[in-house]
Write a protein that holds these residues in place. Structure first.
Motif, PDB file in Angstrom:
ATOM      1  N   LEU A  53     -40.730  72.707 -38.488  1.00  0.00           N
ATOM      2  CA  LEU A  53     -39.944  73.371 -39.531  1.00  0.00           C
ATOM      3  C   LEU A  53     -38.492  73.578 -39.100  1.00  0.00           C
ATOM      4  O   LEU A  53     -37.569  73.233 -39.845  1.00  0.00           O
ATOM      5  CB  LEU A  53     -40.595  74.701 -39.915  1.00  0.00           C
ATOM      6  N   PRO A  54     -38.230  74.130 -37.887  1.00  0.00           N
ATOM      7  CA  PRO A  54     -36.828  74.269 -37.467  1.00  0.00           C
ATOM      8  C   PRO A  54     -36.073  72.933 -37.433  1.00  0.00           C
ATOM      9  O   PRO A  54     -34.946  72.850 -37.928  1.00  0.00           O
ATOM     10  CB  PRO A  54     -36.936  74.859 -36.053  1.00  0.00           C
ATOM     11  N   LEU A  55     -36.693  71.885 -36.872  1.00  0.00           N
ATOM     12  CA  LEU A  55     -36.022  70.577 -36.838  1.00  0.00           C
ATOM     13  C   LEU A  55     -35.681  70.104 -38.246  1.00  0.00           C
ATOM     14  O   LEU A  55     -34.598  69.573 -38.496  1.00  0.00           O
ATOM     15  CB  LEU A  55     -36.916  69.538 -36.160  1.00  0.00           C
ATOM     16  N   SER A  56     -36.608  70.308 -39.165  1.00  0.00           N
ATOM     17  CA  SER A  56     -36.377  69.902 -40.554  1.00  0.00           C
ATOM     18  C   SER A  56     -35.228  70.682 -41.173  1.00  0.00           C
ATOM     19  O   SER A  56     -34.410  70.129 -41.913  1.00  0.00           O
ATOM     20  CB  SER A  56     -37.656  70.105 -41.382  1.00  0.00           C
ATOM     21  N   LEU A  57     -35.147  71.969 -40.868  1.00  0.00           N
ATOM     22  CA  LEU A  57     -34.045  72.799 -41.382  1.00  0.00           C
ATOM     23  C   LEU A  57     -32.707  72.375 -40.773  1.00  0.00           C
ATOM     24  O   LEU A  57     -31.686  72.346 -41.459  1.00  0.00           O
ATOM     25  CB  LEU A  57     -34.329  74.277 -41.088  1.00  0.00           C
ATOM     26  N   PHE A  58     -32.720  72.041 -39.475  1.00  0.00           N
ATOM     27  CA  PHE A  58     -31.481  71.559 -38.841  1.00  0.00           C
ATOM     28  C   PHE A  58     -30.993  70.303 -39.555  1.00  0.00           C
ATOM     29  O   PHE A  58     -29.799  70.156 -39.855  1.00  0.00           O
ATOM     30  CB  PHE A  58     -31.710  71.213 -37.361  1.00  0.00           C
ATOM     31  N   ILE A  59     -31.933  69.393 -39.805  1.00  0.00           N
ATOM     32  CA  ILE A  59     -31.597  68.126 -40.453  1.00  0.00           C
ATOM     33  C   ILE A  59     -31.056  68.365 -41.855  1.00  0.00           C
ATOM     34  O   ILE A  59     -30.047  67.773 -42.253  1.00  0.00           O
ATOM     35  CB  ILE A  59     -32.843  67.211 -40.494  1.00  0.00           C
ATOM     36  N   ALA A  60     -31.730  69.249 -42.614  1.00  0.00           N
ATOM     37  CA  ALA A  60     -31.285  69.543 -43.984  1.00  0.00           C
ATOM     38  C   ALA A  60     -29.862  70.086 -43.996  1.00  0.00           C
ATOM     39  O   ALA A  60     -29.041  69.715 -44.847  1.00  0.00           O
ATOM     40  CB  ALA A  60     -32.239  70.550 -44.630  1.00  0.00           C
ATOM     41  N   GLU A  61     -29.551  70.958 -43.041  1.00  0.00           N
ATOM     42  CA  GLU A  61     -28.208  71.545 -42.985  1.00  0.00           C
ATOM     43  C   GLU A  61     -27.162  70.522 -42.557  1.00  0.00           C
ATOM     44  O   GLU A  61     -26.100  70.407 -43.173  1.00  0.00           O
ATOM     45  CB  GLU A  61     -28.201  72.746 -42.038  1.00  0.00           C
ATOM     46  N   LEU A  62     -27.460  69.748 -41.525  1.00  0.00           N
ATOM     47  CA  LEU A  62     -26.499  68.761 -41.035  1.00  0.00           C
ATOM     48  C   LEU A  62     -26.267  67.646 -42.052  1.00  0.00           C
ATOM     49  O   LEU A  62     -25.154  67.129 -42.178  1.00  0.00           O
ATOM     50  CB  LEU A  62     -26.985  68.168 -39.705  1.00  0.00           C
ATOM     51  N   ALA A  63     -27.328  67.269 -42.775  1.00  0.00           N
ATOM     52  CA  ALA A  63     -27.196  66.208 -43.774  1.00  0.00           C
ATOM     53  C   ALA A  63     -26.389  66.661 -44.982  1.00  0.00           C
ATOM     54  O   ALA A  63     -25.922  65.831 -45.774  1.00  0.00           O
ATOM     55  CB  ALA A  63     -28.578  65.745 -44.220  1.00  0.00           C
ATOM     56  N   SER A  64     -26.218  67.989 -45.126  1.00  0.00           N
ATOM     57  CA  SER A  64     -25.482  68.528 -46.275  1.00  0.00           C
ATOM     58  C   SER A  64     -24.006  68.759 -45.989  1.00  0.00           C
ATOM     59  O   SER A  64     -23.285  69.274 -46.838  1.00  0.00           O
ATOM     60  CB  SER A  64     -26.123  69.858 -46.714  1.00  0.00           C
ATOM     61  N   PHE A 405     -29.803  78.721 -42.359  1.00  0.00           N
ATOM     62  CA  PHE A 405     -29.867  80.029 -41.692  1.00  0.00           C
ATOM     63  C   PHE A 405     -28.573  80.786 -41.993  1.00  0.00           C
ATOM     64  O   PHE A 405     -27.504  80.384 -41.538  1.00  0.00           O
ATOM     65  CB  PHE A 405     -30.022  79.856 -40.171  1.00  0.00           C
ATOM     66  N   LYS A 406     -28.678  81.861 -42.759  1.00  0.00           N
ATOM     67  CA  LYS A 406     -27.475  82.630 -43.119  1.00  0.00           C
ATOM     68  C   LYS A 406     -26.877  83.307 -41.894  1.00  0.00           C
ATOM     69  O   LYS A 406     -25.660  83.404 -41.749  1.00  0.00           O
ATOM     70  CB  LYS A 406     -27.824  83.693 -44.175  1.00  0.00           C
ATOM     71  N   SER A 407     -27.721  83.785 -40.997  1.00  0.00           N
ATOM     72  CA  SER A 407     -27.245  84.479 -39.796  1.00  0.00           C
ATOM     73  C   SER A 407     -26.986  83.469 -38.679  1.00  0.00           C
ATOM     74  O   SER A 407     -27.882  82.697 -38.305  1.00  0.00           O
ATOM     75  CB  SER A 407     -28.292  85.506 -39.338  1.00  0.00           C
ATOM     76  N   LYS A 408     -25.787  83.485 -38.148  1.00  0.00           N
ATOM     77  CA  LYS A 408     -25.450  82.579 -37.040  1.00  0.00           C
ATOM     78  C   LYS A 408     -26.311  82.887 -35.817  1.00  0.00           C
ATOM     79  O   LYS A 408     -26.823  81.968 -35.164  1.00  0.00           O
ATOM     80  CB  LYS A 408     -23.967  82.730 -36.692  1.00  0.00           C
ATOM     81  N   ALA A 409     -26.497  84.168 -35.516  1.00  0.00           N
ATOM     82  CA  ALA A 409     -27.285  84.563 -34.341  1.00  0.00           C
ATOM     83  C   ALA A 409     -28.717  84.057 -34.458  1.00  0.00           C
ATOM     84  O   ALA A 409     -29.288  83.524 -33.500  1.00  0.00           O
ATOM     85  CB  ALA A 409     -27.272  86.078 -34.185  1.00  0.00           C
ATOM     86  N   PHE A 410     -29.304  84.206 -35.659  1.00  0.00           N
ATOM     87  CA  PHE A 410     -30.680  83.752 -35.864  1.00  0.00           C
ATOM     88  C   PHE A 410     -30.762  82.231 -35.754  1.00  0.00           C
ATOM     89  O   PHE A 410     -31.703  81.689 -35.169  1.00  0.00           O
ATOM     90  CB  PHE A 410     -31.189  84.202 -37.237  1.00  0.00           C
ATOM     91  N   ALA A 411     -29.760  81.544 -36.291  1.00  0.00           N
ATOM     92  CA  ALA A 411     -29.722  80.073 -36.203  1.00  0.00           C
ATOM     93  C   ALA A 411     -29.706  79.622 -34.752  1.00  0.00           C
ATOM     94  O   ALA A 411     -30.409  78.681 -34.366  1.00  0.00           O
ATOM     95  CB  ALA A 411     -28.497  79.542 -36.936  1.00  0.00           C
ATOM     96  N   LEU A 412     -28.922  80.309 -33.914  1.00  0.00           N
ATOM     97  CA  LEU A 412     -28.820  79.941 -32.503  1.00  0.00           C
ATOM     98  C   LEU A 412     -30.121  80.220 -31.753  1.00  0.00           C
ATOM     99  O   LEU A 412     -30.528  79.444 -30.882  1.00  0.00           O
ATOM    100  CB  LEU A 412     -27.656  80.682 -31.849  1.00  0.00           C
ATOM    101  N   VAL A 413     -30.786  81.319 -32.112  1.00  0.00           N
ATOM    102  CA  VAL A 413     -32.071  81.654 -31.474  1.00  0.00           C
ATOM    103  C   VAL A 413     -33.122  80.596 -31.821  1.00  0.00           C
ATOM    104  O   VAL A 413     -33.857  80.111 -30.946  1.00  0.00           O
ATOM    105  CB  VAL A 413     -32.550  83.055 -31.914  1.00  0.00           C
ATOM    106  N   VAL A 414     -33.200  80.236 -33.102  1.00  0.00           N
ATOM    107  CA  VAL A 414     -34.183  79.234 -33.540  1.00  0.00           C
ATOM    108  C   VAL A 414     -33.901  77.890 -32.875  1.00  0.00           C
ATOM    109  O   VAL A 414     -34.820  77.205 -32.399  1.00  0.00           O
ATOM    110  CB  VAL A 414     -34.163  79.086 -35.078  1.00  0.00           C
ATOM    111  N   ALA A 415     -32.626  77.500 -32.822  1.00  0.00           N
ATOM    112  CA  ALA A 415     -32.255  76.239 -32.175  1.00  0.00           C
ATOM    113  C   ALA A 415     -32.587  76.278 -30.684  1.00  0.00           C
ATOM    114  O   ALA A 415     -33.095  75.305 -30.125  1.00  0.00           O
ATOM    115  CB  ALA A 415     -30.768  75.956 -32.379  1.00  0.00           C
TER     116      ALA A 415
END
Length: 479
Positions: A53-64, A405-415
């Motif tokens: 799920l995290p990898l898929s979310l990273f891809i969705a964000e980067l592809a946008s 991920f709206k929160s930068k901190a949460f995005a970094l933790v998940v990554a």
């Protein structure tokens, strides 16, 4: 003209199925049920939630990202880490696929055998025919792939829908049987569901990470989509849900229908067919007919999946590299982005990998076997770099049209967690080889091959790139 252009685009659901077909495999469920038993259920759940799920979310964000390219994983890594690391990650991804293709073509004749005869006819006496058939399939499927994504996406569309249908049918009937009094063949207890955290478990868990990764496959077709900025993130979410759900609930259903021991006795090649036959027999149906139907659907789906795996990594590697990074013959594209020359060259390499062991060419045979061993973990660095690229992307406060991920901190933790899992997966996938080695010398050789192999192959690719760029620069100066 505008309407005509629109009809040529891939729909969101086509991209969903282009992702689901090569990523999901019912055989992955039966294989891991044998390895882990009931503990495979929470293991699939953990992998789906913490990695896929995290990898898929990273891809969705980067592809946008506005003005994002169309080369999938190459473009996404480049956004966070730059061109050099994008090449390294994509080369690693390409190498793993190249050696994967060498092995998968032998599976299609077995599927056809189950479709026609209701059993595997390619046993000891006939197994020698598989390499010859593999060569034919490599050439034939390459030809299909050169016809372009829009043509074979129809096969993928059909295969994806049929795969989802038979998986849902299996799950539904497994639980209907349970509800109507047919006892579960596996006892689900807190103890049996709890993994035993030994080296074998960590080795198997590591391969689960690679089994669910696959959202990147659809990314190379972004530019072929209708309204990609809106539809691609949706396609990623839907594909992620379908794959994760199928693996978790499918594992429960398989364990309800058959015990891990029964599946193990069937063998890796035939376990999935045996499970379907058992389910059919439970409901008074002709198991041989059900197996044939399942095998036919599996054949169609697998053909579509192999075409995607042949095509997608090439797009990722050759579509957006700097001019001169590879010989022009490899980077030449058709109007729809198909790399015909690269596909045929890849086919030639795969055929050589199949044929050399067939004729027992001494040193060459050993050399290619070594290359296969070296490439075993080559896809892991690509996924790790994708997670690192997203981490760097968000750390630099870069923006995309879609924000997972709206929160930068949460995005970094998940990554960070995804990066950690990728690293642990890389270490864990080779543990069994090393731990069960018969001598210290064998353990040392296996360690070097397993863990050093991807690094060596990446180094070869990087040196090839440097050499090509230098030659290109000299030619430009001479003009």
């Amino acid at each position: 003209m505008g309407e005509q252009e629109k009809t040529k685009k891939l729909s969101m659901w086509t991209v969903v199925l282009l992702t689901v077909v090569p990523t999901f495999g019912f055989g992955n469920i039966t294989n891991n049920v044998v390895a882990l038993g009931p503990a495979s259920v929470p293991s699939w759940l953990i992998v789906a939630l913490l990695f896929f799920l995290p990898l898929s979310l990273f891809i969705a964000e980067l592809a946008s990202v506005k003005d994002a390219g169309s080369a999938g994983i190459y473009t996404w890594i480049k956004m966070g880490l730059g061109e050099k690391w994008a090449f390294i990650g994509t080369w690693s991804y390409f190498v793993s696929t190249l050696f994967y293709l060498q092995m998968v073509f032998a599976k299609v004749p077995v599927m056809i055998s189950w479709t026609i005869f209701g059993e595997n006819r390619f046993t000891d006496d006939s197994a020698h025919l598989l390499p010859y058939m593999s060569v034919f399939l490599a050439v034939f499927l390459t030809y299909v792939a050169t016809k372009g994504v829009k043509k074979f996406s129809k096969i993928s569309d059909l295969g994806g829908k049929l795969t989802l249908a038979i998986t849902v049918i299996f799950i539904v009937f497994a639980f209907v049987g349970l509800a109507t009094g047919k006892p579960s063949q596996t006892q689900f207890t807190a103890e049996s569901l709890m993994p035993t955290f030994d080296t074998s478990y960590f080795a198997t868990f590591s391969w689960l990470l690679l089994a669910v990764a696959g959202a990147e496959v659809g990314g190379t077709y972004v530019k072929n989509m209708d309204n990609p900025k809106k539809n691609f993130p949706k396609a990623v979410f839907i594909a992620t849900f379908l794959i994760g759900f199928a693996y978790v609930i499918g594992s429960v259903a398989v364990l309800v229908v058959s015990s891990p021991e029964t599946i193990a006795n069937a063998g890796v090649k035939d376990a999935a067919y045996v499970v379907y036959e058992t389910l059919a027999t439970n409901f008074g149906l002709n198991g041989k007919i059900i197996i044939r139907i399942y095998a036919l659907i599996l054949t169609i789906t697998s053909v579509a999946a192999y075409i995607v795996w042949m095509e997608s990594p090439l797009r990722a590697l050759f579509s957006e590299v700097p001019e001169g990074a590879f010989p022009k013959v490899l980077t030449k594209q058709e109007e729809d982005g198909t790399l015909k020359n690269a596909l045929w060259i890849q086919c030639a390499v795969v055929v050589v990998l199949i044929v050399v062991p067939l004729f027992g060419m001494g040193g060459l045979d050993a050399f290619f076997n070594t290359l296969t061993d070296l490439s075993a973990l080559s896809s892991v660095p690509a996924y790790a770099m994708l997670a690192i690229a997203f981490f760097a992307f968000r750390l630099k406060n870069k923006k995309s049209e879609f924000t997972a991920f709206k929160s930068k901190a949460f995005a970094l933790v998940v990554a960070g967690l995804a990066i950690l899992l990728a690293v642990l997966g890389y270490i864990g996938a080779g543990l069994d080889y090393v731990v069960w080695a018969e001598s210290a010398k064998e353990a040392t050789i296996l360690t070097i091959k397993t863990y050093g192999g991807p690094i060596l192959l990446i180094a070869v690719g990087y040196l090839l790139r440097v050499w090509c760029l230098k030659n290109y620069a000299k030619k430009q100066e001479g003009k």
